[in-house]
Structure formats: C-alpha cells, structure tokens
Design an enzyme around this catalytic site. Structure first.
Site, PDB file in Angstrom:
ATOM      1  N   ASP A 247     -10.448   3.975  -1.252  1.00 25.07           N
ATOM      2  CA  ASP A 247     -10.806   2.748  -0.488  1.00 25.07           C
ATOM      3  C   ASP A 247     -12.484   3.159  -0.605  1.00 25.07           C
ATOM      4  O   ASP A 247     -13.411   4.811  -0.618  1.00 25.07           O
ATOM      5  CB  ASP A 247     -10.537   3.247   0.583  1.00 25.07           C
ATOM      6  CG  ASP A 247      -9.238   3.517   1.180  1.00 25.07           C
ATOM      7  OD1 ASP A 247      -8.351   2.932   0.081  1.00 25.07           O
ATOM      8  OD2 ASP A 247      -9.161   3.055   2.437  1.00 25.07           O
TER       9      ASP A 247
ATOM     10  N   ASP B  87       1.072  -1.494   0.241  1.00 23.73           N
ATOM     11  CA  ASP B  87       0.100  -0.155  -0.050  1.00 23.73           C
ATOM     12  C   ASP B  87       0.724   1.641   0.079  1.00 23.73           C
ATOM     13  O   ASP B  87       1.522   1.910   0.900  1.00 23.73           O
ATOM     14  CB  ASP B  87      -0.938  -0.056   1.394  1.00 23.73           C
ATOM     15  CG  ASP B  87      -1.401   0.935   1.808  1.00 23.73           C
ATOM     16  OD1 ASP B  87      -2.179   1.684   0.219  1.00 23.73           O
ATOM     17  OD2 ASP B  87      -2.602   0.984   2.229  1.00 23.73           O
TER      18      ASP B  87
HETATM   19  C1  GAL Z   1      -5.209   2.095   2.904  1.00 26.69           C
HETATM   20  C2  GAL Z   1      -6.027   1.341   2.190  1.00 26.69           C
HETATM   21  C3  GAL Z   1      -7.421  -0.145   3.184  1.00 26.69           C
HETATM   22  C4  GAL Z   1      -6.633  -0.488   4.426  1.00 26.69           C
HETATM   23  C5  GAL Z   1      -5.791   0.788   4.786  1.00 26.69           C
HETATM   24  C6  GAL Z   1      -4.648   0.457   5.823  1.00 26.69           C
HETATM   25  O1  GAL Z   1      -4.490   2.773   1.879  1.00 26.69           O
HETATM   26  O2  GAL Z   1      -5.984   1.222   1.000  1.00 26.69           O
HETATM   27  O3  GAL Z   1      -7.705  -1.035   1.895  1.00 26.69           O
HETATM   28  O4  GAL Z   1      -5.128  -1.623   3.299  1.00 26.69           O
HETATM   29  O5  GAL Z   1      -5.142   1.481   4.152  1.00 26.69           O
HETATM   30  O6  GAL Z   1      -4.623   1.015   6.617  1.00 26.69           O
END
Ligand code: GAL
Length: 397
Positions: free
Chosen positions: A222, A149
């Site tokens: 998200d 990520d």
């Molecule tokens: C976001 C991601 C989510 C989750 C989250 C955790 O950037 O898109 O799916 O993983 O971080 O912090």
C-alpha cells in the site's frame, strides 16, 4: 472427425477465443483506468452519502470531463450473507443497486471491492466459495469494476504450502486459480466488468494477470500520504514497462494527491511519476475539500494526456545519479514525455541529452507544470528543479 482435423479445429477455436478475450480486455481498459476510490481518505468509515457526494464532485469539479469516470467503493461496504448465501450490504449502504443507478445517472461508472478469501482486509465478508453468486449480484447492481484484494486468502495459501512442502509453487498456483475463478465468474455474467487485482505485487502478477482476465494489477504494497512511501513505490517500478499496454496495466496503487501531507512539489512528483508509468489514476482524496493546487495537479490536461496516450506504452528510467532521476515515456506521434526528478533537499540541476531519446537535431519542449512552450532546444537540456520536485516535459520534433 479424424484426430488431426479435430486437433486443428480445437487449435483454431482456442486461438479465436483468446483473441476475442484479449480484444474484450483491451476494450475495457484501452488506456489506464481513471476515477476515484474511497479508501485513501474515507477508509473504513465510508458511507453511501460519501460516495454519492464524490460522484457529484467528480462532475462539478470537472474531474469527470477530465477522464476520472470510475467511482469505486473500497472495503467495508459488506454486511452479512443470508441463508441462501446472498451477501447484503451493511447499514452504511442501504441499497447498492440504487447507488449504482445514481452513479450511472451522472455519466460515471460504479466500482466495488471484494476478496478471494473468506474475509477482506478490514474483516468484512469476502467472496470465498461465493464467487459466481457475488459476480452475478454485482452485474445485477450494475457494477463496472471489481477490485479483488488477496487479504485472508493468504491463510489458505500458507496452508496449501504447508500441505505441499515439495511444491514451491503450491501457494502461488492456488492464488492464481482463485483470481482466475473470479475472472471467469465476471466473464460469465456477460457484463463488461473491469477486473483489478490487488495482491501487493507478490509473484509477479504482471506475468499472469492478463491470463486470469485482469486489466490491471497492483505491483506493490500500500501507498500512504507521505513523500517517502510514494517515491519508494514510484521509483521501484523501473523495469516493468514491458508488461503494460492497452488492456493490461501495472498499478502502483491509488493517488494521495489532495490528502494534505505532501507539499505541492511532492504531489507534482507523484502525478508525474504515475503518468509516466501509465498508471491507473484513481484519486483517493476528499473531493469536497480540494485546493486550487490539488485541482490543477489532478486535472492538468497535458499530464493526463501523457498517462492516457493511445500508444499505451509505460515509461521507464533513462538515467539515475544519486538523488536525481530521469524517466521517459514514448508517446504517439514520435513524441516523448520526460520527467526530471530531484529527490534531494535542495534545488538541483537535472539534465537530459535530447540525442539520447532520438532527437539528434533538437526538439520542441513543453513544460507540463508551467503550462509553457519552451521553444526549440538541442543537445543537453537542463532544468533547475526544486527539492522533491520535478520538471515534466513533452518533447516533440
Ligand atoms: C489493502 C489494499 C488497500 C485497501 C485495503 C482495504 O489490502 O491494498 O488498497 O483496499 O486493503 O482493507
């Protein structure tokens, strides 16, 4: 060796190498990956016990046998690095290798999460500067899936862009190099680890994702457990179908089915859109609190078969008129999946001309959510669809 022969040999090797690497990419995700991920429900509170219980529930509810095999621990499992740079899990995860063994003992696969940046989105340790070390450790723990990520790596990108104002691709190239670094590190472990990119769809990852060794990449920011956000993501995927196929999938984010804030028809719309999109199906709910409706949506055999169809074609929009949308997905055996979607606040008739999808002489229809064969139809087929609902059909000769 004469130059021409050398060039020829290098060319042959690189063709063979890229054929072999795309072969192994395909083997890892011949159809869109399915499983469960901790984030949408447990977010930053997830524990080892929650993950073990999710593994148990995947088995006892029948979800594993329906195809949901990855058990993915998302952000917030990480502790601190020691003097050798080895990253240890935090107190909520006493022993990652033991957790992996437990997951494997249930016939499931083990997924984990990190970031190319120094910190994850939750502020935990990322893999920046420790890529090979982390990848090796994941392999030793028996990890089968990595979600990587972008998070704090965006700061590195901003800096690179500021340092190279004349190069419009400075940030993008740095990001791609960071994703390639971890892709190479995973390959070097020798363990097949499915590589899932999460960078919110910035800079069209569907164009460069396969080249960094990824099997899937997020196409959007998200999701959350609301009808508005879910359809904004789902219907924005129009036009991306040509970038998906066996071994490389567009990922419109994880499922919210069962998290409680959408109606049954809205969750059916969610599942229908995702299966037409050949999306990875990663459930994101508390599996110990599923209603019968949640189970019947997540485990509808026909819906899953649409997603997992061996042809591996992503579907796309056929027509749109105001709040009504018709999407189709080619399936093996000359069949076609059709979603008749109603985004309005009342019942609406939604139609498809079967001639438009190659059935000039009519076709047999099956209603996926009613689990009913509707017999032979020709010409225009119309379904009365409830508000925020869908009729999902499998059309065959
Ligand atoms: C976001 C991601 C989510 C989750 C989250 C955790 O950037 O898109 O799916 O993983 O971080 O912090």
């Amino acid at each position: 060796m004469p130059t021409l022969m050398r060039t020829f040999a290098v060319l042959i090797c690189s063709v063979l190498f890229s054929a072999a690497s795309s072969f192994s990419q395909t083997k890892l995700a011949a159809t869109p990956p399915m499983g469960w991920n901790s984030w949408n429900h447990f977010a930053g509170h997830v524990t080892d016990a929650d993950v073990r219980s999710a593994a148990d529930m995947l088995v006892s509810t029948g979800m594993r046998d329906a195809g949901y095999i990855y058990v993915n621990v998302d952000d917030t499992w990480q502790g601190q690095r020691d003097a050798q740079g080895v990253l240890h899990p935090n107190d909520r995860f006493p022993d990652m290798k033991a957790l992996g063994d437990y997951i494997h003992s249930k016939g499931l696969k083990f997924g984990i999460y990190s970031s190319p940046g120094p910190k994850t989105c939750g502020g935990y340790e990322g893999s920046f500067g420790h890529e090979a070390q982390d990848a090796k450790m994941y392999a030793e723990w028996g990890v089968d899936f990595l979600k990587y990520d972008l998070c704090s790596f965006q700061d590195n990108m901003k800096k690179a862009q500021a340092e190279h104002p004349d190069d419009p691709n400075a940030a993008k190239n740095l990001m791609i190099a960071a994703y390639r670094k971890m892709g190479d590190a995973l390959k070097a472990t020798g363990r097949p680890i499915l590589y899932s990119l999460c960078q919110y769809g910035v800079d069209q990852p569907w164009k460069w994702g396969p080249g960094v060794g990824a099997q899937m990449w997020r196409t959007t920011d998200d999701i959350d457990d609301s009808y508005g956000r879910m359809i904004a993501i789902g219907f924005s995927q129009a036009g991306l179908s040509k970038y998906a196929g066996p071994g490389h999938w567009n990922d419109p984010d994880m499922l919210e089915i069962g998290n409680g804030k959408m109606t049954e028809d809205e969750y059916k719309t969610h599942m229908s859109l995702w299966v037409i999109l050949a999306a990875p199906l990663l459930a994101g709910n508390d599996l110990s609190k599923m209603t019968d409706a949640d189970k019947s949506i997540l485990m509808n055999k026909d819906a899953i078969a649409i997603d997992q169809d061996p042809l591996g074609k992503q579907g796309d929009r056929l027509y749109q008129s105001g709040d009504l949308d018709v999407w189709t997905k080619p399936l093996s055996g000359g069949r076609v999946a059709v979603g008749l979607f109603n985004r309005s606040w009342d019942y609406r008739d939604v139609s498809i001309d079967l001639g438009d999808i190659g059935f000039k002489n009519g076709a047999s229809l099956r209603d996926v959510w009613k689990q009913q064969d509707l017999g032979h139809h020709s010409g225009v087929f119309t379904s009365t669809v409830p508000k925020h609902g869908v009729t999902l059909l499998i059309v065959s000769k």
